[in-house]
Design a protein around this motif. Structure first.
Motif, mmCIF file in Angstrom:
data_model
loop_
_atom_site.group_PDB
_atom_site.id
_atom_site.type_symbol
_atom_site.label_atom_id
_atom_site.label_comp_id
_atom_site.label_asym_id
_atom_site.label_seq_id
_atom_site.Cartn_x
_atom_site.Cartn_y
_atom_site.Cartn_z
ATOM 1 N N VAL A 1 36.428 -31.020 15.222
ATOM 2 C CA VAL A 1 36.202 -32.438 14.946
ATOM 3 C C VAL A 1 35.239 -32.582 13.779
ATOM 4 C CG1 VAL A 1 36.578 -33.078 17.361
ATOM 5 C CG2 VAL A 1 34.246 -32.679 16.559
ATOM 6 N N TRP A 2 35.450 -33.645 13.021
ATOM 7 C CA TRP A 2 34.553 -34.024 11.938
ATOM 8 C C TRP A 2 34.353 -35.532 12.019
ATOM 9 C CZ3 TRP A 2 38.703 -30.781 11.440
ATOM 10 C CH2 TRP A 2 38.462 -29.479 10.972
ATOM 11 N N CYS A 3 33.162 -35.996 11.735
ATOM 12 C CA CYS A 3 32.922 -37.437 11.708
ATOM 13 C C CYS A 3 31.745 -37.736 10.793
ATOM 14 C CB CYS A 3 32.665 -38.000 13.108
ATOM 15 S SG CYS A 3 31.218 -37.319 13.945
ATOM 16 N N CYS A 4 31.744 -38.955 10.254
ATOM 17 C CA CYS A 4 30.591 -39.410 9.479
ATOM 18 C C CYS A 4 30.322 -40.862 9.821
ATOM 19 C CB CYS A 4 30.788 -39.230 7.977
ATOM 20 S SG CYS A 4 32.010 -40.311 7.232
ATOM 21 N N PHE A 5 29.041 -41.204 9.786
ATOM 22 C CA PHE A 5 28.581 -42.566 10.047
ATOM 23 C C PHE A 5 27.650 -42.944 8.912
ATOM 24 C CE2 PHE A 5 29.536 -40.535 14.064
ATOM 25 C CZ PHE A 5 30.458 -41.437 14.595
ATOM 26 N N THR A 6 27.880 -44.118 8.337
ATOM 27 C CA THR A 6 27.157 -44.529 7.139
ATOM 28 C C THR A 6 26.708 -45.978 7.275
ATOM 29 O OG1 THR A 6 28.566 -43.087 5.817
ATOM 30 C CG2 THR A 6 27.309 -44.734 4.634
ATOM 31 N N ALA A 7 25.460 -46.241 6.903
ATOM 32 C CA ALA A 7 24.962 -47.608 6.799
ATOM 33 C C ALA A 7 24.190 -47.721 5.487
ATOM 34 C CB ALA A 7 24.108 -47.972 8.010
ATOM 35 N N ASP A 8 23.371 -48.762 5.359
ATOM 36 C CA ASP A 8 22.728 -49.030 4.074
ATOM 37 C C ASP A 8 21.756 -47.942 3.643
ATOM 38 O OD1 ASP A 8 24.134 -51.383 4.078
ATOM 39 O OD2 ASP A 8 22.455 -52.598 4.799
ATOM 40 N N ARG A 9 21.121 -47.267 4.607
ATOM 41 C CA ARG A 9 20.061 -46.325 4.255
ATOM 42 C C ARG A 9 20.321 -44.883 4.658
ATOM 43 N NH1 ARG A 9 17.468 -50.983 5.817
ATOM 44 N NH2 ARG A 9 17.173 -50.317 7.974
ATOM 45 N N THR A 10 21.290 -44.654 5.531
ATOM 46 C CA THR A 10 21.447 -43.315 6.101
ATOM 47 C C THR A 10 22.913 -42.933 6.239
ATOM 48 O OG1 THR A 10 19.438 -43.725 7.405
ATOM 49 C CG2 THR A 10 20.774 -41.829 8.040
ATOM 50 N N VAL A 11 23.164 -41.638 6.094
ATOM 51 C CA VAL A 11 24.464 -41.034 6.390
ATOM 52 C C VAL A 11 24.230 -39.929 7.412
ATOM 53 C CG1 VAL A 11 26.293 -39.552 5.472
ATOM 54 C CG2 VAL A 11 25.548 -41.535 4.176
ATOM 55 N N THR A 12 25.052 -39.894 8.464
ATOM 56 C CA THR A 12 25.050 -38.752 9.383
ATOM 57 C C THR A 12 26.464 -38.194 9.449
ATOM 58 O OG1 THR A 12 25.432 -40.101 11.377
ATOM 59 C CG2 THR A 12 23.143 -39.657 10.760
ATOM 60 N N VAL A 13 26.553 -36.874 9.513
ATOM 61 C CA VAL A 13 27.850 -36.186 9.504
ATOM 62 C C VAL A 13 27.806 -35.058 10.529
ATOM 63 C CG1 VAL A 13 29.460 -34.806 8.119
ATOM 64 C CG2 VAL A 13 28.253 -36.728 7.074
#
Length: 199
Positions: free
Chosen positions: A156-168
């Motif tokens: 599995v691969w996933c990424c989450f992005t908002a105005d200040r942060t990216v998590t992968v």
């Protein structure tokens, strides 16, 4: 399956590649996500007004010195039946009250399902940066499964992005044949970086 020119653009925007994944839709179009030391890039197939096929490339520049990573191993949190948010187990939509839980991220159900199967530490690492006022989260995920004689493997691969942060996250699950998914064993590498700007 991506054209040479697009691959060059992805490399230029992402920098040294840390993680990537790609998928093909029913029409043969290819989407790809690339996390590199300079940015996170997402490219999707589009159809131009004249009917020709092309790709749209979106990029978020990342602060090079901001990268943090951590590995997690073990079984799914709470047997893979919930998503841990803010340190507390939250029931999946439709299976229990959510009103008593801490503030939650608004995520597509597929992203919630994927998160709910990861070890608790990975769930916290991926979500906690967004639990303040930075909760307009973009989610992108992909998984593959292969069934063998004695076990199945899932990546599995996933990424989450908002105005200040990216998590992968990039993870692998092994499940012995005949065992319930909550007995699976996971190895997950999670990364986090600060956003410089979209561009």
């Amino acid at each position: 399956m991506l054209g040479a020119a697009l691959r060059v653009r992805l490399s230029e925007k992402a920098g040294n590649v840390l993680e990537w994944w790609a998928s093909q839709d029913s029409a043969g179009g290819v989407s790809a996500v690339v996390l590199g030391t300079s940015g996170l890039c997402v490219t999707d197939p589009i159809t131009k007004p004249d009917g020709t096929r092309a790709h749209r490339l979106q990029t978020i520049r990342l602060a090079p010195g901001s990268f943090v990573h951590q590995s997690f191993t073990g079984a799914p949190a709470v047997g893979g039946t919930g998503v841990r948010v803010g340190g507390t187990t939250g029931a999946r939509q439709g299976s229990g009250p959510l009103a008593a839980q801490p503030p939650e991220l608004v995520l597509p159900q597929g992203a919630r399902d994927l998160l709910g199967n990861l070890p608790e530490g990975a769930q916290r690492f991926l979500q906690n940066p967004f639990l303040g006022d930075d909760r307009r989260v973009y989610a992108h995920w992909y998984y593959e499964e292969r069934v063998e004689l004695a076990h199945s493997d899932m990546w599995v691969w996933c990424c989450f992005t908002a105005d200040r942060t990216v998590t992968v996250a990039a993870g692998h699950r092994r499940l012995a044949r005949g065992m319930h998914p909550h007995r699976a064993t996971w190895t997950v590498l999670c990364r986090r970086a600060a956003v410089l700007r979209a561009g």
